[in-house]
Design an enzyme around this catalytic site. Structure first.
Site, PDB file in Angstrom:
ATOM      1  N   ASP A  16       0.899  -1.272   0.052  1.00  0.00           N
ATOM      2  CA  ASP A  16       0.118  -0.161   0.029  1.00  0.00           C
ATOM      3  C   ASP A  16       0.819   1.254   0.134  1.00  0.00           C
ATOM      4  OD1 ASP A  16      -1.847  -1.974   0.110  1.00  0.00           O
ATOM      5  OD2 ASP A  16      -2.845  -1.503   2.259  1.00  0.00           O
ATOM      6  N   LYS A 114      -6.983  -4.873  -3.108  1.00  0.00           N
ATOM      7  CA  LYS A 114      -7.891  -5.507  -1.873  1.00  0.00           C
ATOM      8  C   LYS A 114      -8.698  -4.212  -1.461  1.00  0.00           C
ATOM      9  CE  LYS A 114      -3.747  -4.499   1.098  1.00  0.00           C
ATOM     10  NZ  LYS A 114      -4.573  -3.376   2.042  1.00  0.00           N
ATOM     11  N   CYS A 159      -2.073  -3.027   7.898  1.00  0.00           N
ATOM     12  CA  CYS A 159      -1.859  -3.885   6.513  1.00  0.00           C
ATOM     13  C   CYS A 159      -0.723  -4.732   6.655  1.00  0.00           C
ATOM     14  CB  CYS A 159      -2.000  -2.979   5.224  1.00  0.00           C
ATOM     15  SG  CYS A 159      -3.771  -2.140   5.206  1.00  0.00           S
TER      16      CYS A 159
END
Length: 212
Positions: A16, A114, A159
Site C-alpha cells: 500500500d 484489495k 496492513c
C-alpha cells in the site's frame, strides 16, 4: 549479521505505497513517504516483487462517512467482528489510490488490489477482514514457488502486520524490513504489531541487512 542475498524463491511484498497514506493524504501515515527511496533500492535487490493497493469503492463500509454520527478511528461491530472506521481513502481510480509518484514499479510483477468488496474491509494482502474471503495471493505465490517473503510498506500496525501474520499462517517464511515500514501507531499499536509478528516467527531485519 551476514548480508541477506535474495534468491529465486524470495519475493519482496510492497504494501500500500499509495498517496492517501502519505503525508497530506486522506489517511496519512507519519513519515510514510520516507520509506519510498529505501523500498526502491530494496526492489532493485530482488528478482521478484509484488505490490498491493487498497482499492475501495466510494461509500465503503469501513469509512466513517458511511455511518452517520460516527467519526474516523472509532470502532464498530461489523458482521465479521470489530472494525475501525477510517476517513474516506484510496477510492478506486482517484489520485489518492495511486502509487506515490516516486515509487518505481518497474520490478513489480503483480499488483494485487484489495478492499474492493463494499461490505468487507481488507488489511491483509492474503485474506479479507472476515478472515475467510481470500485474495488469491497465497495461491499465486505458491504457484510461483516462493518460500520466503520480505515485507515493506504501510502501515506497520495494520496492513503490514495482518499480511505478515497471514503469510506465516500460510506457511511462508516472513521477514519484516523494519526501517522500510511506518506505522499509524494508535495507542501503542506499532509496538503491539512488532510483538505479534515476532510471536509467529517473523524475522525482523533492516534494509542494511540486505546491503541497502
Amino acid at each position: 549479521m551476514t548480508t541477506i542475498t535474495p534468491g529465486e524463491t524470495d519475493c519482496l511484498v510492497v504494501i500500500d505505497l499509495q498517496n492517501d497514506f502519505m503525508p497530506g493524504g486522506a489517511l496519512a501515515v507519519p513519515e510514510g513517504d520516507a520509506v519510498v527511496p529505501t523500498i526502491n533500492r530494496l526492489a532493485a535487490r530482488f528478482r521478484h516483487v509484488v505490490a498491493t493497493q487498497d482499492w475501495h469503492p466510494a461509500g465503503h463500509s469501513s469509512f466513517a462517512s458511511a455511518h452517520p454520527g460516527r467519526s474516523p478511528f472509532e470502532t464498530i461491530e461489523a458482521a465479521y467482528g470489530e472494525q475501525t472506521l477510517w476517513p474516506d481513502h484510496c477510492i478506486q481510480g482517484t489520485s489518492g489510490a495511486a502509487f506515490h509518484d516516486d515509487f518505481n514499479p518497474e520490478r513489480v510483477e503483480l499488483v494485487l488490489r484489495k478492499g474492493f468488496r463494499p461490505a468487507i474491509d481488507s488489511y491483509s494482502a492474503f485474506t479479507e477482514n472476515d478472515r475467510s474471503t481470500t485474495t488469491g495471493l497465497e495461491g499465486y505465490l505458491r504457484a510461483r514457488g516462493f518460500k520466503r517473503l520480505f515485507f515493506v510498506g504501510l502501515a506497520t500496525d495494520f496492513c503490514v502486520r495482518w499480511s505478515v501474520e497471514d503469510a506465516r499462517t500460510a506457511g511462508f517464511q516472513a521477514v519484516l524490513i523494519e526501517d522500510a515500514c511506518r506505522a499509524i501507531d494508535l495507542e501503542g499499536s506499532r509496538t503491539a504489531a512488532l510483538s505479534a509478528m515476532k510471536a509467529v516467527g517473523t524475522q525482523i531485519a533492516r534494509s542494511s541487512d540486505l546491503g541497502v
